[in-house]
Enzyme design. Structure first.
Site, PDB file in Angstrom:
ATOM      1  N   GLU A 292       0.854  -1.191   0.000  1.00  0.00           N
ATOM      2  CA  GLU A 292       0.000   0.000   0.000  1.00  0.00           C
ATOM      3  C   GLU A 292       0.891   1.243   0.000  1.00  0.00           C
ATOM      4  O   GLU A 292       1.941   1.251   0.652  1.00  0.00           O
ATOM      5  CB  GLU A 292      -0.915  -0.011   1.230  1.00  0.00           C
ATOM      6  CG  GLU A 292      -1.878  -1.195   1.242  1.00  0.00           C
ATOM      7  CD  GLU A 292      -2.748  -1.258   2.497  1.00  0.00           C
ATOM      8  OE1 GLU A 292      -2.554  -0.422   3.402  1.00  0.00           O
ATOM      9  OE2 GLU A 292      -3.609  -2.145   2.575  1.00  0.00           O
ATOM     10  N   HIS A 311      -7.895   0.885   2.400  1.00  0.00           N
ATOM     11  CA  HIS A 311      -7.639   0.472   3.783  1.00  0.00           C
ATOM     12  C   HIS A 311      -8.277   1.437   4.781  1.00  0.00           C
ATOM     13  O   HIS A 311      -7.630   1.926   5.715  1.00  0.00           O
ATOM     14  CB  HIS A 311      -6.128   0.366   4.046  1.00  0.00           C
ATOM     15  CG  HIS A 311      -5.802  -0.605   5.136  1.00  0.00           C
ATOM     16  ND1 HIS A 311      -4.611  -1.294   5.200  1.00  0.00           N
ATOM     17  CD2 HIS A 311      -6.503  -1.011   6.233  1.00  0.00           C
ATOM     18  CE1 HIS A 311      -4.587  -2.073   6.275  1.00  0.00           C
ATOM     19  NE2 HIS A 311      -5.732  -1.913   6.922  1.00  0.00           N
TER      20      HIS A 311
END
Length: 340
Positions: A292, A311
Site C-alpha cells: 500500500e 484500507h
C-alpha cells in the site's frame, strides 16, 4: 496509581485524558505525552515500520523516559515500548495498548518484569463490520460503478452481474472467522434476513442475543465456499498463511462475491485476479493489500468486477475515541479479579 498516557494523531492525548478522568478511583494521577507527528500519512508509515518489527527504530525523549520510571500504568497507541524503555520502568504494572496488534510492545521483556500487557483487538471492530456491509452492498448492487459511470457522462445499463443481481435477503453469506469483527458482521446481517454460514478455527462464542442462531450454521471451510453467495474474510492467523488461494476460489460459485477487510496475506491476490478475470467468481470488494498504496498499474485496478478501497475499514473517530475507555474498563475488571 500513576498513569503515563502517550497519544498520537489518531488516539489523541485529549481522548485518553477524557477516559482516564472517569476512572479517578483507579488512577489518582496522570501525565500526557505525544508521540510521532501530526501528519497522518507519516504515522501510517510508522505503523508499517512497527508491524515489520522496527519498534527499536524510534527513540523516546528523556523527559518521557523519566516519567515512565515512576509510572504504574502506561497507556499507548502507536508509541513503541522497547526493552530499553522497560528497563527504565521501576514501578510499572500494566501496559494498555490501544490497538489490536502489539508489535510496538516488547511483550517478552514485559513478561520478564511481570508487567501485564493488554491490547484492544475490538477497538475498530464495529467500524470494520459496518464497512464490510457497505462493501457487500456496493459490489453486489454496482453502487461505485454506477457513480463513476455518471461521472464519465455514461448512464450504465449493463454491469458484470446485470442478470444475476439478487437482494441480500435471498443470499447466503459465508463468514470466515468469528471473532470480534466476524460476530458483529453476523449481528448486522440479521436485519437483512439472509442465511449465514460460519467457518471458525476454534469453538465460537454463541452468546450474542442479537443473533438469530436458527439462521446461522457452523460449517467447514469447503462447505462455506461451495454454498455461499458472498464470502467475507474476518480471520487472523499468527503466521502469514494463505487460506484463500486458487483451489478455494475454484470451490466458490461462479455467481459469488469475495470481500476482504481483514488481512491481505491470507489471500493469494494473483489467484483472485485470475478468478475475477475468468469470471470464475462474479466479483470482489477489497480494502487491504500486500503493498500500500495500491498502484494504478496493479492488475486488479483494471477489472470492472471489483470494488477497491484504500484500507479505510477501521478508520472512524469512534474506533479511536472509544478505545481508551474500553482499555480502562478491562483493566479495572482485571484488577478486581486479581484481588479476589
Amino acid at each position: 496509581m500513576y498513569c503515563v498516557a502517550i497519544g498520537d494523531v489518531f488516539i489523541t492525548k485529549e481522548m485518553m485524558q477524557k477516559s482516564i478522568e472517569k476512572y479517578n478511583d483507579m488512577i489518582d494521577e496522570a501525565n500526557y505525552f505525544f508521540f510521532g507527528t501530526l501528519n497522518r500519512k507519516e504515522m501510517r508509515d510508522v505503523v508499517k515500520t512497527l508491524e515489520a518489527g522496527g519498534r527499536d527504530c524510534f527513540e523516546l525523549p528523556e523527559e518521557l523516559l523519566k516519567e515512565i520510571e515512576r509510572a504504574e500504568i502506561l497507556m499507548v497507541h502507536l508509541c513503541p515500548i522497547t526493552e530499553k524503555v522497560l528497563q527504565r520502568a521501576k514501578r510499572l504494572k500494566y501496559i494498555l495498548c490501544n490497538r489490536g496488534g502489539i508489535e510496538n510492545i516488547d511483550v517478552e521483556a514485559a513478561a520478564i518484569k511481570n508487567i501485564a500487557v493488554f491490547n484492544n483487538p475490538a477497538h475498530n471492530a464495529n467500524a470494520v463490520a459496518e464497512f464490510t456491509i457497505g462493501l457487500m452492498l456496493c459490489e453486489t448492487r454496482n453502487i461505485a460503478r454506477s457513480y463513476f459511470g455518471i461521472k464519465r457522462g455514461e448512464w450504465r445499463e449493463k454491469y458484470p452481474n446485470s442478470n444475476t443481481i439478487i437482494e441480500m435477503k435471498d443470499l447466503t453469506i459465508g463468514i470466515i472467522g468469528f471473532g470480534n469483527v466476524g460476530k458483529l458482521v453476523c449481528e448486522k446481517l440479521m436485519g437483512f434476513q439472509c442465511q449465514i454460514l460460519v467457518s471458525h478455527l476454534s469453538i465460537p462464542d454463541t452468546s450474542s442475543p442479537r443473533i438469530d442462531w436458527n439462521r446461522v450454521h457452523f460449517v467447514e471451510l469447503d462447505e462455506l465456499l461451495e454454498k455461499s453467495d458472498i464470502v467475507s474474510l474476518h480471520a487472523r492467523t499468527a503466521k502469514k498463511n494463505i487460506i484463500l488461494g486458487a483451489q478455494e476460489f475454484e470451490r466458490m460459485k461462479p455467481t459469488s462475491y469475495f470481500i476482504n477487510t481483514s488481512r491481505s496475506y491470507m489471500v493469494d491476490y494473483k489467484a483472485l485476479y485470475q478468478a475475477l478475470l475468468k469470471q470464475e467468481i462474479r466479483g470482489a470488494a477489497i480494502d487491504v493489500f500486500e503493498v500500500e498504496p495500491l498502484k494504478s498499474s496493479e492488475p486488479l485496478v483494471a477489472l470492472d468486477n471489483v470494488t477497491l478501497t484504500n484500507h479505510k475499514g477501521g478508520d472512524t473517530l469512534n474506533a479511536y475515541a472509544d478505545s481508551p475507555e474500553m482499555m480502562l474498563s478491562d483493566l479495572k475488571k482485571y484488577i478486581s479479579e486479581e484481588k479476589k
